[in-house]
Design a protein around this motif. Structure first.
Motif, PDB file in Angstrom:
ATOM      1  N   ALA A   1       0.826  -1.212   0.000  1.00 57.68           N
ATOM      2  CA  ALA A   1       0.000   0.000   0.000  1.00 57.68           C
ATOM      3  C   ALA A   1       0.861   1.263   0.000  1.00 57.68           C
ATOM      4  CB  ALA A   1      -0.937   0.005   1.204  1.00 57.68           C
ATOM      5  N   ALA A   2       2.032   1.206   0.590  1.00 62.84           N
ATOM      6  CA  ALA A   2       3.053   2.267   0.525  1.00 62.84           C
ATOM      7  C   ALA A   2       2.533   3.661   0.861  1.00 62.84           C
ATOM      8  CB  ALA A   2       3.748   2.256  -0.837  1.00 62.84           C
ATOM      9  N   HIS A   3       1.809   3.780   1.950  1.00 58.79           N
ATOM     10  CA  HIS A   3       1.289   5.076   2.368  1.00 58.79           C
ATOM     11  C   HIS A   3       2.257   5.845   3.256  1.00 58.79           C
ATOM     12  CE1 HIS A   3      -2.749   2.994   1.645  1.00 58.79           C
ATOM     13  NE2 HIS A   3      -2.533   3.817   0.643  1.00 58.79           N
ATOM     14  N   LEU A   4       3.379   5.250   3.621  1.00 60.52           N
ATOM     15  CA  LEU A   4       4.295   5.862   4.572  1.00 60.52           C
ATOM     16  C   LEU A   4       4.783   7.238   4.121  1.00 60.52           C
ATOM     17  CD1 LEU A   4       5.831   5.641   7.237  1.00 60.52           C
ATOM     18  CD2 LEU A   4       7.625   4.390   6.009  1.00 60.52           C
ATOM     19  N   GLY A   5       5.218   7.353   2.879  1.00 64.24           N
ATOM     20  CA  GLY A   5       5.698   8.642   2.380  1.00 64.24           C
ATOM     21  C   GLY A   5       4.642   9.724   2.502  1.00 64.24           C
ATOM     22  N   GLY A   6       3.410   9.387   2.183  1.00 60.43           N
ATOM     23  CA  GLY A   6       2.318  10.347   2.273  1.00 60.43           C
ATOM     24  C   GLY A   6       2.011  10.758   3.700  1.00 60.43           C
ATOM     25  N   VAL A   7       2.035   9.800   4.612  1.00 61.24           N
ATOM     26  CA  VAL A   7       1.792  10.109   6.021  1.00 61.24           C
ATOM     27  C   VAL A   7       2.876  11.051   6.543  1.00 61.24           C
ATOM     28  CG1 VAL A   7       1.800   9.129   8.357  1.00 61.24           C
ATOM     29  CG2 VAL A   7       0.453   8.048   6.550  1.00 61.24           C
ATOM     30  N   LEU A   8       4.115  10.770   6.208  1.00 60.19           N
ATOM     31  CA  LEU A   8       5.210  11.634   6.651  1.00 60.19           C
ATOM     32  C   LEU A   8       5.099  13.015   6.016  1.00 60.19           C
ATOM     33  CD1 LEU A   8       8.060   8.977   6.490  1.00 60.19           C
ATOM     34  CD2 LEU A   8       7.001   9.886   8.569  1.00 60.19           C
ATOM     35  N   ALA A   9       4.848  13.061   4.715  1.00 61.77           N
ATOM     36  CA  ALA A   9       4.760  14.341   4.006  1.00 61.77           C
ATOM     37  C   ALA A   9       3.603  15.193   4.522  1.00 61.77           C
ATOM     38  CB  ALA A   9       4.615  14.096   2.502  1.00 61.77           C
ATOM     39  N   ALA A  10       2.528  14.555   4.940  1.00 61.42           N
ATOM     40  CA  ALA A  10       1.367  15.288   5.445  1.00 61.42           C
ATOM     41  C   ALA A  10       1.658  15.983   6.773  1.00 61.42           C
ATOM     42  CB  ALA A  10       0.183  14.340   5.617  1.00 61.42           C
ATOM     43  N   ASN A  11       2.742  15.574   7.430  1.00 63.62           N
ATOM     44  CA  ASN A  11       3.044  16.087   8.766  1.00 63.62           C
ATOM     45  C   ASN A  11       4.329  16.890   8.849  1.00 63.62           C
ATOM     46  OD1 ASN A  11       0.934  15.016  10.741  1.00 63.62           O
ATOM     47  ND2 ASN A  11       1.368  13.249   9.448  1.00 63.62           N
ATOM     48  N   THR A  12       4.897  17.273   7.705  1.00 64.32           N
ATOM     49  CA  THR A  12       6.109  18.094   7.694  1.00 64.32           C
ATOM     50  C   THR A  12       6.169  18.886   6.400  1.00 64.32           C
ATOM     51  OG1 THR A  12       8.521  18.095   7.990  1.00 64.32           O
ATOM     52  CG2 THR A  12       7.601  16.322   6.645  1.00 64.32           C
ATOM     53  N   THR A  13       6.952  19.945   6.411  1.00 69.65           N
ATOM     54  CA  THR A  13       7.216  20.677   5.175  1.00 69.65           C
ATOM     55  C   THR A  13       8.571  20.290   4.588  1.00 69.65           C
ATOM     56  OG1 THR A  13       8.113  22.528   6.453  1.00 69.65           O
ATOM     57  CG2 THR A  13       5.772  22.648   5.795  1.00 69.65           C
ATOM     58  N   LEU A  14       9.272  19.375   5.238  1.00 69.56           N
ATOM     59  CA  LEU A  14      10.531  18.877   4.679  1.00 69.56           C
ATOM     60  C   LEU A  14      10.254  18.075   3.408  1.00 69.56           C
ATOM     61  CD1 LEU A  14      12.437  17.520   7.812  1.00 69.56           C
ATOM     62  CD2 LEU A  14      12.934  19.598   6.512  1.00 69.56           C
ATOM     63  N   PRO A  15      11.228  18.042   2.500  1.00 70.34           N
ATOM     64  CA  PRO A  15      11.057  17.167   1.341  1.00 70.34           C
ATOM     65  C   PRO A  15      11.040  15.703   1.787  1.00 70.34           C
ATOM     66  CG  PRO A  15      13.117  18.431   1.176  1.00 70.34           C
ATOM     67  CD  PRO A  15      12.475  18.789   2.466  1.00 70.34           C
ATOM     68  N   VAL A  16      10.125  14.944   1.203  1.00 66.84           N
ATOM     69  CA  VAL A  16      10.027  13.511   1.459  1.00 66.84           C
ATOM     70  C   VAL A  16      10.262  12.800   0.133  1.00 66.84           C
ATOM     71  CG1 VAL A  16       8.520  11.612   2.187  1.00 66.84           C
ATOM     72  CG2 VAL A  16       8.426  13.819   3.378  1.00 66.84           C
TER      73      VAL A  16
ATOM     74  N   GLY B   1       7.051  -5.800  -3.476  1.00 60.08           N
ATOM     75  CA  GLY B   1       6.428  -6.710  -2.515  1.00 60.08           C
ATOM     76  C   GLY B   1       6.064  -8.026  -3.174  1.00 60.08           C
ATOM     77  N   PRO B   2       5.276  -8.834  -2.483  1.00 59.85           N
ATOM     78  CA  PRO B   2       4.939 -10.163  -2.993  1.00 59.85           C
ATOM     79  C   PRO B   2       3.958 -10.136  -4.165  1.00 59.85           C
ATOM     80  CG  PRO B   2       3.805  -9.752  -0.914  1.00 59.85           C
ATOM     81  CD  PRO B   2       4.734  -8.604  -1.145  1.00 59.85           C
ATOM     82  N   CYS B   3       3.292  -9.007  -4.366  1.00 62.24           N
ATOM     83  CA  CYS B   3       2.310  -8.902  -5.448  1.00 62.24           C
ATOM     84  C   CYS B   3       2.663  -7.755  -6.376  1.00 62.24           C
ATOM     85  CB  CYS B   3       0.917  -8.643  -4.874  1.00 62.24           C
ATOM     86  SG  CYS B   3       0.381  -9.834  -3.657  1.00 62.24           S
ATOM     87  N   PHE B   4       2.325  -7.877  -7.607  1.00 60.97           N
ATOM     88  CA  PHE B   4       2.366  -6.784  -8.589  1.00 60.97           C
ATOM     89  C   PHE B   4       3.763  -6.229  -8.883  1.00 60.97           C
ATOM     90  CE2 PHE B   4      -1.694  -6.410  -6.194  1.00 60.97           C
ATOM     91  CZ  PHE B   4      -2.529  -6.927  -7.170  1.00 60.97           C
ATOM     92  N   ASP B   5       4.828  -6.908  -8.489  1.00 60.88           N
ATOM     93  CA  ASP B   5       6.212  -6.483  -8.777  1.00 60.88           C
ATOM     94  C   ASP B   5       6.533  -5.054  -8.339  1.00 60.88           C
ATOM     95  OD1 ASP B   5       7.404  -8.765  -9.741  1.00 60.88           O
ATOM     96  OD2 ASP B   5       6.970  -8.337 -11.839  1.00 60.88           O
ATOM     97  N   GLY B   6       5.870  -4.572  -7.309  1.00 60.21           N
ATOM     98  CA  GLY B   6       6.142  -3.231  -6.798  1.00 60.21           C
ATOM     99  C   GLY B   6       5.333  -2.139  -7.460  1.00 60.21           C
ATOM    100  N   MET B   7       4.537  -2.491  -8.474  1.00 57.76           N
ATOM    101  CA  MET B   7       3.727  -1.475  -9.145  1.00 57.76           C
ATOM    102  C   MET B   7       2.709  -0.861  -8.182  1.00 57.76           C
ATOM    103  SD  MET B   7       3.281   0.263 -11.852  1.00 57.76           S
ATOM    104  CE  MET B   7       4.094  -0.605 -13.161  1.00 57.76           C
TER     105      MET B   7
END
Length: 165
Positions: free
Chosen positions: A67-82, A89-95
């Motif tokens: 699901a890879a939501h980590l970058g978005g969660v971090l970006a939503a809480n700082t003005t630093l570049p993320v 992962g095990p499915c979809f070759d990382g797409m």
């Protein structure tokens, strides 16, 4: 010099993240590495991002798969570049991770590198820090020269092999 934070959603991302760690060490950039999940530890991830500036960070790298939501969660809480590293992962070759990382809403960007592209994530972070650090900027220039010299050398080697045929 500002630090780089490398946050991975799972310790299983460490083999990928290790390539970023190597780049940061090669450039002598201070960094910290932590495991925080956008879904399993959302409060900790949010708090880290909210306090990142006052804790001396200049850039955050977020590595996550599926699901890879980590970058978005971090970006939503700082003005630093993320910078997001979508991890295969095990499915979809990382797409799935790539799309989840790159498709951010307007106003909350996450710069995104290739699937498993940790080395480039670190280099991008270094380039960002180098905007205000001449020593670091010169290291980037020197490294580019070394890369070019390597390619020229390999071209000469190939020319020799072509001549032998």
């Amino acid at each position: 010099m500002k630090k780089v934070a490398i946050i991975m959603g799972s310790d299983s991302d460490f083999p990928i993240v290790s390539k970023a760690i190597k780049q940061l060490k090669d450039y002598e950039v201070p960094f910290e590495v932590h495991v925080m999940s956008a879904h399993r530890t959302p409060d900790e991830a949010s708090e880290f991002a909210k306090n990142a500036i006052e804790n001396g960070f200049g850039v955050i790298i977020a590595a996550a798969g599926m699901a890879a939501h980590l970058g978005g969660v971090l970006a939503a809480n700082t003005t630093l570049p993320v910078i997001g590293i979508p991890c295969k992962g095990p499915c979809f070759d990382g797409m799935d991770a790539l799309l989840a990382t790159v498709m951010m809403p307007t106003g909350i960007p996450v710069a995104t590198v290739a699937v498993n592209g940790a080395a480039n994530a670190a280099i991008l972070a270094i380039q960002m820090l180098a905007l205000s650090d001449e020593t670091l900027a010169q290291k980037l220039v020197d490294n580019r020269k070394k890369m070019a010299e390597t390619v020229v050398s390999k071209d000469k080697d190939i020319q020799s092999k072509v001549d032998e045929i």
